[in-house]
Design a protein around this motif. Structure first.
Motif, PDB file in Angstrom:
ATOM      1  N   CYS A 212       0.584  -1.247  -0.060  1.00  0.00           N
ATOM      2  CA  CYS A 212      -0.059  -0.058  -0.053  1.00  0.00           C
ATOM      3  C   CYS A 212       0.842   1.291  -0.103  1.00  0.00           C
ATOM      4  CB  CYS A 212      -0.879  -0.006   1.313  1.00  0.00           C
ATOM      5  SG  CYS A 212      -2.270  -1.238   1.028  1.00  0.00           S
ATOM      6  N   ILE A 213       1.980   1.382   0.822  1.00  0.00           N
ATOM      7  CA  ILE A 213       2.919   2.523   0.635  1.00  0.00           C
ATOM      8  C   ILE A 213       3.534   2.391  -0.708  1.00  0.00           C
ATOM      9  CG2 ILE A 213       4.871   3.137   1.932  1.00  0.00           C
ATOM     10  CD1 ILE A 213       4.077   1.901   4.329  1.00  0.00           C
ATOM     11  N   THR A 214       3.963   1.329  -1.205  1.00  0.00           N
ATOM     12  CA  THR A 214       4.467   1.436  -2.529  1.00  0.00           C
ATOM     13  C   THR A 214       3.448   2.147  -3.289  1.00  0.00           C
ATOM     14  OG1 THR A 214       5.807  -0.513  -2.070  1.00  0.00           O
ATOM     15  CG2 THR A 214       5.660  -0.057  -4.233  1.00  0.00           C
ATOM     16  N   TYR A 215       2.193   1.584  -3.640  1.00  0.00           N
ATOM     17  CA  TYR A 215       1.229   2.216  -4.474  1.00  0.00           C
ATOM     18  C   TYR A 215       1.193   3.748  -4.271  1.00  0.00           C
ATOM     19  CZ  TYR A 215      -3.195   3.177  -6.322  1.00  0.00           C
ATOM     20  OH  TYR A 215      -4.498   3.568  -7.276  1.00  0.00           O
ATOM     21  N   MET A 216       1.128   4.107  -3.194  1.00  0.00           N
ATOM     22  CA  MET A 216       1.105   5.626  -2.920  1.00  0.00           C
ATOM     23  C   MET A 216       2.235   6.539  -3.242  1.00  0.00           C
ATOM     24  SD  MET A 216      -0.976   6.127   0.840  1.00  0.00           S
ATOM     25  CE  MET A 216       0.204   5.105   1.635  1.00  0.00           C
ATOM     26  N   LEU A 217       3.381   5.804  -2.990  1.00  0.00           N
ATOM     27  CA  LEU A 217       4.554   6.657  -3.430  1.00  0.00           C
ATOM     28  C   LEU A 217       4.838   6.459  -5.053  1.00  0.00           C
ATOM     29  CD1 LEU A 217       7.361   5.348  -0.719  1.00  0.00           C
ATOM     30  CD2 LEU A 217       6.124   7.741  -0.908  1.00  0.00           C
ATOM     31  N   ILE A 218       4.286   5.471  -5.614  1.00  0.00           N
ATOM     32  CA  ILE A 218       4.459   5.595  -7.004  1.00  0.00           C
ATOM     33  C   ILE A 218       3.517   6.673  -7.882  1.00  0.00           C
ATOM     34  CG2 ILE A 218       4.225   4.247  -9.109  1.00  0.00           C
ATOM     35  CD1 ILE A 218       5.624   1.605  -7.504  1.00  0.00           C
ATOM     36  N   GLU A 219       2.302   6.422  -7.317  1.00  0.00           N
ATOM     37  CA  GLU A 219       1.258   7.340  -7.627  1.00  0.00           C
ATOM     38  C   GLU A 219       1.530   8.803  -7.528  1.00  0.00           C
ATOM     39  OE1 GLU A 219      -1.728   7.155  -9.438  1.00  0.00           O
ATOM     40  OE2 GLU A 219      -1.131   4.699  -9.666  1.00  0.00           O
ATOM     41  N   ILE A 220       2.248   9.075  -6.357  1.00  0.00           N
ATOM     42  CA  ILE A 220       2.325  10.530  -6.086  1.00  0.00           C
ATOM     43  C   ILE A 220       3.809  11.106  -6.581  1.00  0.00           C
ATOM     44  CG2 ILE A 220       2.688  11.856  -4.010  1.00  0.00           C
ATOM     45  CD1 ILE A 220       0.969  10.283  -2.386  1.00  0.00           C
ATOM     46  N   ASN A 221       4.634  10.477  -6.583  1.00  0.00           N
ATOM     47  CA  ASN A 221       6.205  10.731  -6.969  1.00  0.00           C
ATOM     48  C   ASN A 221       6.721  10.127  -7.996  1.00  0.00           C
ATOM     49  OD1 ASN A 221       6.179  12.744  -4.935  1.00  0.00           O
ATOM     50  ND2 ASN A 221       6.980  11.139  -3.192  1.00  0.00           N
ATOM     51  N   ASN A 222       5.959   8.826  -8.292  1.00  0.00           N
ATOM     52  CA  ASN A 222       6.481   8.214  -9.445  1.00  0.00           C
ATOM     53  C   ASN A 222       7.697   7.676  -9.157  1.00  0.00           C
ATOM     54  OD1 ASN A 222       6.225   6.941 -12.049  1.00  0.00           O
ATOM     55  ND2 ASN A 222       7.117   8.435 -13.228  1.00  0.00           N
ATOM     56  N   TYR A 223       7.856   7.015  -7.999  1.00  0.00           N
ATOM     57  CA  TYR A 223       9.282   6.502  -7.393  1.00  0.00           C
ATOM     58  C   TYR A 223       9.159   5.044  -7.671  1.00  0.00           C
ATOM     59  CZ  TYR A 223      13.239   6.262  -4.715  1.00  0.00           C
ATOM     60  OH  TYR A 223      14.612   5.937  -4.019  1.00  0.00           O
ATOM     61  N   ASN A 224       9.490   4.593  -8.928  1.00  0.00           N
ATOM     62  CA  ASN A 224       9.380   3.110  -8.921  1.00  0.00           C
ATOM     63  C   ASN A 224      10.593   2.210  -8.381  1.00  0.00           C
ATOM     64  OD1 ASN A 224       7.594   3.580 -11.122  1.00  0.00           O
ATOM     65  ND2 ASN A 224       9.213   4.268 -12.684  1.00  0.00           N
ATOM     66  N   ALA A 225      11.599   2.836  -7.797  1.00  0.00           N
ATOM     67  CA  ALA A 225      12.315   2.027  -7.200  1.00  0.00           C
ATOM     68  C   ALA A 225      11.906   1.387  -5.726  1.00  0.00           C
ATOM     69  CB  ALA A 225      13.484   2.883  -6.756  1.00  0.00           C
ATOM     70  N   VAL A 226      10.776   2.190  -5.288  1.00  0.00           N
ATOM     71  CA  VAL A 226      10.352   1.615  -3.909  1.00  0.00           C
ATOM     72  C   VAL A 226       9.674   0.289  -3.998  1.00  0.00           C
ATOM     73  CG1 VAL A 226       7.891   2.790  -4.215  1.00  0.00           C
ATOM     74  CG2 VAL A 226       9.052   2.553  -1.966  1.00  0.00           C
ATOM     75  N   ASP A 227       9.216   0.007  -5.298  1.00  0.00           N
ATOM     76  CA  ASP A 227       8.596  -1.340  -5.418  1.00  0.00           C
ATOM     77  C   ASP A 227       9.739  -2.433  -5.197  1.00  0.00           C
ATOM     78  OD1 ASP A 227       6.435  -3.231  -6.695  1.00  0.00           O
ATOM     79  OD2 ASP A 227       8.064  -3.502  -7.813  1.00  0.00           O
ATOM     80  N   THR A 228      10.830  -2.203  -5.633  1.00  0.00           N
ATOM     81  CA  THR A 228      11.978  -3.250  -5.509  1.00  0.00           C
ATOM     82  C   THR A 228      12.259  -3.140  -3.941  1.00  0.00           C
ATOM     83  OG1 THR A 228      12.782  -2.894  -7.789  1.00  0.00           O
ATOM     84  CG2 THR A 228      14.306  -3.946  -6.111  1.00  0.00           C
ATOM     85  N   ALA A 229      12.353  -1.988  -3.561  1.00  0.00           N
ATOM     86  CA  ALA A 229      12.716  -1.879  -1.888  1.00  0.00           C
ATOM     87  C   ALA A 229      11.816  -2.683  -1.284  1.00  0.00           C
ATOM     88  CB  ALA A 229      12.923  -0.727  -1.534  1.00  0.00           C
ATOM     89  N   SER A 230      10.397  -2.579  -1.465  1.00  0.00           N
ATOM     90  CA  SER A 230       9.216  -3.409  -0.931  1.00  0.00           C
ATOM     91  C   SER A 230       9.407  -4.722  -0.822  1.00  0.00           C
ATOM     92  CB  SER A 230       8.029  -2.884  -1.494  1.00  0.00           C
ATOM     93  OG  SER A 230       6.889  -3.691  -0.962  1.00  0.00           O
TER      94      SER A 230
END
Length: 435
Positions: A212-230
């Motif tokens: 859920c945190i990954t979804y919000m960060l990608i939608e808001i800041n387009n930060y794709n690397a957080v998916d790999t960190a998740s």
């Protein structure tokens, strides 16, 4: 009439597939296994759909979270099969250790999968692709729903026992600290959150929260690397959750004494050692055959005048409530003193006589003493203790004549250097006085 070789007990050889089919039919005949098979089919269907969504979203975090509990369901089926099988001559303890082996194999395989995801996450950090969030949130909640439904609907006896008996993971300890603070505000949650949460439920909730945190960060800041960190975070939490379970089941396979029963076993062994007739309890060994099934063996040394059956009944009654499979070997204290060997020497004042060889005397006493301990100084009720003393002449008189002592051998006149009065009492020999 033709005569040929008769094979009345010929065994039919079945293939491995045929044996597996036979055992699976045996498990499927029990209605309690139908629920496990039903949820196994639902998990496979859900896994196929979620993997297709993962390929469309290109999310590694969702792929990591989309792990099913198929291995736990297989362990549950093995537990049902073990409950149906009875001990045999080959497997005298039954097949309970197969449950332990299944839990150990499942936890180790999950940890290996977590390490593989960590390796893939490091490679993915070098070249991070774009993640599509169209079905990311929906897939997260679908996976969470099916996982929790499987955990709460199917009673998995092996994993339930291991999750309670094993030590807490680092994730459980941190959540327990937060739960105590939360239960101080809302006491009604103590029955759910304390003393510690179910590790499988906790890892599913933590994974869903991470996505859920990954979804919000990608939608808001387009930060794709957080998916790999998740994905790496979920893999680390999975490894940390499964590690205590694999350690506990591995110790059971190594036949170690469970740490939580050592105090009770020491207390029971002290009580056994104080029973009437018991001299010593040694070579005791206790281990876990299966989950909740303790086995043990011990050697009990008792007095000679003690009743073996009575002592065995008392020892068994003390240990059997804790040790379900018990083997006790009773033996009486029947140790004998080692044979005495020695030679009698002539008096220095007399003429030299040929030396007599070592005297091998029969053990005339039966005082219980360990072989490593010195023989006792005196022994009562010894044969020959009432024999009258024989007066021997002084060493100077007739030194050239040997004296028959009535013990079946001929020896020179003894002196005080040849032994002590205690030796004469121990061997039942003649008590000589130097006159």
């Amino acid at each position: 009439m033709s005569r040929g070789t008769i094979h009345p007990f010929r065994k039919t050889h079945r293939s491995l597939f045929g044996k597996l089919t036979q055992e699976f039919t045996l498990v499927a005949s029990d209605r309690r296994s139908w629920r496990v098979l039903l949820f196994g089919a639902l998990n496979l269907l859900c896994t196929g759909c979620l993997l297709m969504w993962c390929s469309s979203t290109n999310s590694m975090g969702q792929y990591t979270h989309t792990r099913t509990h198929t291995h736990t369901l297989i362990t549950c089926l093995i537990s049902s099969w073990v409950a149906m099988k009875k001990p045999s001559q080959v497997y005298s303890f039954g097949f309970e250790r197969l449950e332990v082996l299944a839990v150990f194999a499942s936890t180790v395989l999950v940890q290996l999968g977590a390490l593989f995801i960590l390796k893939e996450s490091v490679e993915r950090f070098m070249e991070q692709p774009e993640v599509h969030t169209g079905r990311l949130l929906v897939g997260t909640f679908v996976a969470l729903f099916f996982n929790l439904l499987t955990l709460l609907s199917v009673r998995n006896k092996p994993f339930a026992y291991v999750s309670e008996a094993a030590s807490s993971s680092w994730l459980q300890e941190h959540v327990a600290d937060l739960s105590r603070s939360l239960c101080g505000i809302i006491p009604g949650l103590s029955s759910v959150l304390l003393p510690r949460m179910n590790p499988f439920v906790l890892i599913n909730l933590a994974g869903a929260m991470s996505l859920c945190i990954t979804y919000m960060l990608i939608e808001i800041n387009n930060y794709n690397a957080v998916d790999t960190a998740s994905a790496a975070a979920i893999a680390l939490m999975t490894f940390g959750t499964m590690y205590p379970m694999s350690v506990y089941s591995g110790k059971v396979l190594l036949q170690t004494t469970p740490s939580h029963v050592i105090g009770q076993l020491d207390k029971l062994l002290r009580e056994v050692s104080t029973l009437d007739g018991v001299l010593e309890v040694r070579n005791e060994h206790f281990w876990t055959v299966g989950f909740g099934s303790l086995a043990g063996s011990a050697h009990v040394r008792i007095r000679r005048d003690a009743n073996e059956q009575l002592v065995l009944a008392h020892v068994t009654n003390r240990l059997l409530p804790l040790v379900s499979t018990l083997t006790v070997q009773i033996f009486k204290d029947d140790w004998t003193r080692p044979l005495l060997t020695g030679a009698l020497s002539a008096s220095p004042a007399s003429a030299p006589l040929p030396s007599v060889g070592p005297l091998e005397l029969d053990p005339l006493t039966s005082t219980p003493a360990k072989p490593s301990s010195p023989p006792p100084e005196f022994s009562f009720n010894t044969p020959g203790k009432n024999a009258p003393p024989v007066l021997l002449p002084a060493p100077g008189h007739h030194a050239h004549r040997p004296y028959a002592l009535g013990l079946g051998y001929t020896a020179a006149p003894p002196t005080w250097g040849a032994g002590t009065a205690g030796d004469g009492l121990r061997t039942g020999g003649v008590l000589c006085s130097h006159i």
